[in-house]
Design a protein around this motif. Structure first.
Motif, PDB file in Angstrom:
ATOM      1  N   GLU A  46      22.321  51.679 -26.966  1.00 11.58           N
ATOM      2  CA  GLU A  46      23.714  51.643 -26.548  1.00 11.58           C
ATOM      3  C   GLU A  46      23.985  50.306 -25.860  1.00 11.58           C
ATOM      4  N   GLY A  79      28.696  50.318 -13.939  1.00 15.93           N
ATOM      5  CA  GLY A  79      28.917  51.553 -13.179  1.00 15.93           C
ATOM      6  C   GLY A  79      28.591  52.764 -14.030  1.00 15.93           C
ATOM      7  N   LEU A 110      26.635  52.840 -16.619  1.00 17.18           N
ATOM      8  CA  LEU A 110      25.188  52.850 -16.877  1.00 17.18           C
ATOM      9  C   LEU A 110      24.430  53.477 -15.710  1.00 17.18           C
ATOM     10  N   VAL A 111      24.788  53.046 -14.493  1.00 20.42           N
ATOM     11  CA  VAL A 111      24.107  53.572 -13.308  1.00 20.42           C
ATOM     12  C   VAL A 111      24.357  55.082 -13.187  1.00 20.42           C
ATOM     13  N   ASP A 112      25.592  55.518 -13.466  1.00 17.80           N
ATOM     14  CA  ASP A 112      25.904  56.960 -13.440  1.00 17.80           C
ATOM     15  C   ASP A 112      24.968  57.727 -14.371  1.00 17.80           C
ATOM     16  N   LYS A 113      24.841  57.201 -15.583  1.00 18.86           N
ATOM     17  CA  LYS A 113      24.022  57.870 -16.588  1.00 18.86           C
ATOM     18  C   LYS A 113      22.551  57.948 -16.148  1.00 18.86           C
ATOM     19  N   LEU A 114      22.068  56.817 -15.597  1.00 14.23           N
ATOM     20  CA  LEU A 114      20.669  56.783 -15.160  1.00 14.23           C
ATOM     21  C   LEU A 114      20.434  57.765 -14.016  1.00 14.23           C
ATOM     22  N   MET A 115      21.454  57.926 -13.164  1.00 16.53           N
ATOM     23  CA  MET A 115      21.316  58.861 -12.049  1.00 16.53           C
ATOM     24  C   MET A 115      21.369  60.304 -12.549  1.00 16.53           C
ATOM     25  N   ASP A 162      20.420  61.360 -15.400  1.00 14.94           N
ATOM     26  CA  ASP A 162      19.149  61.644 -16.085  1.00 14.94           C
ATOM     27  C   ASP A 162      17.950  61.567 -15.132  1.00 14.94           C
ATOM     28  N   HIS A 163      18.213  61.380 -13.851  1.00 20.34           N
ATOM     29  CA  HIS A 163      17.162  61.258 -12.832  1.00 20.34           C
ATOM     30  C   HIS A 163      16.211  60.094 -13.113  1.00 20.34           C
ATOM     31  N   ILE A 164      16.726  59.080 -13.790  1.00 22.64           N
ATOM     32  CA  ILE A 164      15.925  57.872 -14.012  1.00 22.64           C
ATOM     33  C   ILE A 164      15.985  57.014 -12.748  1.00 22.64           C
ATOM     34  N   LEU A 165      17.155  56.969 -12.150  1.00 20.95           N
ATOM     35  CA  LEU A 165      17.310  56.288 -10.862  1.00 20.95           C
ATOM     36  C   LEU A 165      17.704  57.314  -9.809  1.00 20.95           C
ATOM     37  N   GLY A 166      17.193  57.111  -8.571  1.00 21.07           N
ATOM     38  CA  GLY A 166      17.485  58.069  -7.508  1.00 21.07           C
ATOM     39  C   GLY A 166      18.687  57.675  -6.700  1.00 21.07           C
TER      40      GLY A 166
END
Lengths: 295, 339
Positions: free
Chosen positions: A272, A282, A284-289, A291-295
């Protein structure tokens, strides 16, 4: 006075692979790659030269390979080796590390006594680091792999520093020993101009045969004696010369087989693309959070 | 072809009584391979104080342990280890023997393979059990030994069709490592150490371990920078982003060669293989050698000015643009979300 044997290999220059070397079926067209002196083997020769500089003695360089591998033996002579030995036979083709180490160990045995065997840690075409230890095992002598520095040679004892995981160790070993050296151990010396002039005409038996093409066998013999007398003969050993067991050479002697070769393909597909804006990042960070990729 | 056993042996590499991660990774993989063949996975443990090693081996899925404990084996040395393991392999003929492709594994495995005339494949990145048709012959349950070759430009599958024992060394970090679901404390076979004069030909005078080694393999988040960042000054942004995300800093070989970052942080074929939860590659074009060391990461973000850079081929998220603008913006956005 020490006798060192140095094992060297001519390899395709895998560091400079360009488009037309890779074929459509994913295999490598070896003939398109320049053949070079395996870098770590050159370091191994330098190690042997330094021992000779300090204590005197003799350096025998050996390679197993096709006839054109005599190129690197000449380079060894230019650097200061005393003699080159080409171990070459069509029946050696397709050898894996086990079959290669069998041939090398038998050739070394035929040399008689030696104090050191030097080799590069690994060759850049296979990166296996197996031929050194496997040759050594067959000779029944100790090995020091990943050698970084020779600290002391005294009588029949070598003290050396070798790399280990996350550090180094210093070992003391009784000679004879086989050592494999890493790339940064020492800086190989350049060719000596004088030696290049002296040895550029050195030839293996195959090269002499080629010179004599169309002439009688007698002429080959005569040429060979001439080269020997001028110390320009690269000793050449075949399977018969070494009285080897054919079942342990080449393809027959190789337990490992290449079953499949593929060129490296990129996985990808579900990628993507993100806009480099605040809004894009923003999301991207939402998605990573989420998916618990970023805390 | 007569096959004597269906067992998978894993050599448990230890330093000061602690098992190497790669050995535990191999137990996990070995368990799967043994299951596929209907055999058992056995841990071969050598050392001085071995109790913790045996316990860990069972925790990570060993069915059995073969143990040789003696003070003479406290530290790895080629000759006693190679001699003992060769004798054991000759005696028991395991179907598969696995070693980590570490300095120790790459010193030991060829020695054992030579002594037992077994096939050995170096630096595997994957292992599978499969039926194989090779030169018009059928072979059941062969080990497919998959490894990069020719400087990482091709992937070769190697087989050892006509040999009772198949051996391989496996790169650290490429296999998953997790404790077994139902670990058992299986049988332990203790074999006495019998000294041999050859063991004393080489002695370890001293050992030096660097402390505080960077542990990239354990980092859940890795931010890696490449030569594309251009300067050491720009590379500081990698540290900033890693710091903000609670991750570790890594680099491509080109970045290491340029002196942007230390060699202990190099990811790729000649560096470390990692599989973090998140890998962010910044200014890394994505040569095969680099991708080999990170493409198993759970999620990959690639940031590069060149939209055609191969790194985008393995990325889940791609951002085309100038890293010196994107990274500060990323950090700002992330910090705001945390508030």
């Amino acid at each position: 006075m020490y006798h060192s044997i140095v094992l060297v290999k001519q390899v395709p220059d895998t560091a400079n692979i360009t488009g037309n070397v890779m074929q459509d079926d994913g295999t490598v067209n070896r003939s398109k790659l320049p053949a070079i002196f395996n870098p770590e083997d050159r370091v191994a020769l330098e190690m042997a030269l330094r021992i000779k500089d300090q204590f005197g003695g003799k350096i025998t360089v050996m390679t197993m390979g096709p006839p054109r591998a005599s190129d690197i033996l000449r380079e060894c002579l230019y650097m200061g080796a005393d003699e080159g030995v080409l171990i070459s036979d069509r029946k050696f083709a397709g050898a894996d590390t086990l079959a290669t180490s069998y041939v090398l160990s038998e050739a070394i045995r035929k040399e008689g006594s030696y104090d050191f065997i030097f080799a590069g840690r690994q060759a850049i075409d296979g990166d296996t680091a197996q031929v050194g230890p496997q040759t050594c095992e067959k000779l029944g002598i100790p090995q020091i792999t990943y050698l970084e520095e020779i600290q002391k040679v005294e009588g029949k004892t070598l003290t050396a520093k070798r790399k280990i995981e996350g550090g180094y160790e210093v070992v003391r070993c009784t000679l004879p020993v086989l050592v494999t050296v890493i790339k940064d151990a020492v800086e190989p010396r350049p060719f000596s101009a004088k030696r290049v002039m002296a040895f550029k005409g050195a030839k293996s038996l195959m090269e002499i045969e080629k010179m004599a093409e169309g002439n009688s066998l007698l002429y080959v013999d005569q040429l060979r004696h001439e080269f020997e007398a001028r110390q320009l003969f690269i000793r050449t050993l075949t399977m018969d010369d070494l009285k080897l067991d054919a079942d342990r050479c080449g393809v027959h002697g190789s337990p490992t087989k290449v079953y499949k070769v593929e060129s490296v393909v990129l996985a990808g597909g579900d990628r993507e693309m993100i806009e480099p804006t605040k809004t894009g990042l923003g999301k991207l960070v939402d998605k990573l959070m989420e998916d618990h990729i970023l805390g | 072809m007569s096959t004597t056993t269906r067992d998978v042996w894993v050599f448990i590499e230890q330093r000061n009584g602690k098992p190497a991660d790669v050995s535990l990774e191999l137990l996990c993989k070995g368990r799967k391979l043994a299951q596929a063949m209907g055999g058992a996975v056995k841990a071969v443990v050598m050392g001085d104080s071995v109790d913790a090693l045996i316990a860990e081996a069972f925790r990570f899925g060993a069915d059995e342990a073969i143990v040789i404990a003696d003070r003479a084996l406290a530290q790895y040395r080629t000759l006693p280890y190679g001699r003992i393991l060769s004798d054991l392999v000759r005696e028991h003929t395991p179907r598969i023997v696995l070693f980590g492709a570490t300095i120790i594994g790459r010193d030991l495995a060829p020695r054992v393979a030579s002594a037992t005339r077994s096939g050995l494949t170096a630096d595997c990145t994957d292992l599978q059990i499969s039926n194989v048709n090779y030169l018009r012959k059928e072979y059941a349950d062969l080990l497919l030994q998959i490894r990069p070759a020719f400087g990482g430009n091709i992937i070769a599958t190697i087989i050892t069709p006509d040999n009772p024992v198949q051996m391989a060394t496996v790169r650290e970090g490429v296999m998953e490592m997790h404790p077994a679901d139902h670990p058992v404390a299986g049988p332990v076979t203790r074999i006495p150490y019998v000294a041999d004069a050859v063991d004393e030909l080489l002695a370890i005078v001293e050992q030096h371990h660097e402390e505080n080694r960077v542990n990239l393999k354990a980092a859940p988040v890795i931010v890696a920078g490449g030569y594309g960042l251009g300067t050491r000054e720009n590379f500081k942004l990698i540290y900033d982003l890693a710091h903000a995300l609670g991750g570790e800093v890594a680099g491509s070989r080109a970045a290491v060669d340029a002196g942007f970052v230390g060699p202990d942080r190099q990811v790729g074929q000649t560096g470390v293989t990692v599989r973090p939860r998140l890998y962010i590659a910044v200014g890394i074009s994505g040569a095969i050698q680099h991708r080999a060391g990170m493409q198993e990461s759970n999620k990959i973000i690639a940031i590069n000015t060149d939209a055609d850079a191969p790194i985008f081929g393995v990325a889940h998220y791609g951002i085309v643009g100038d890293a010196t603008e994107i990274i500060p913006r990323f950090i700002e956005v992330y910090r705001n979300k945390l508030k």
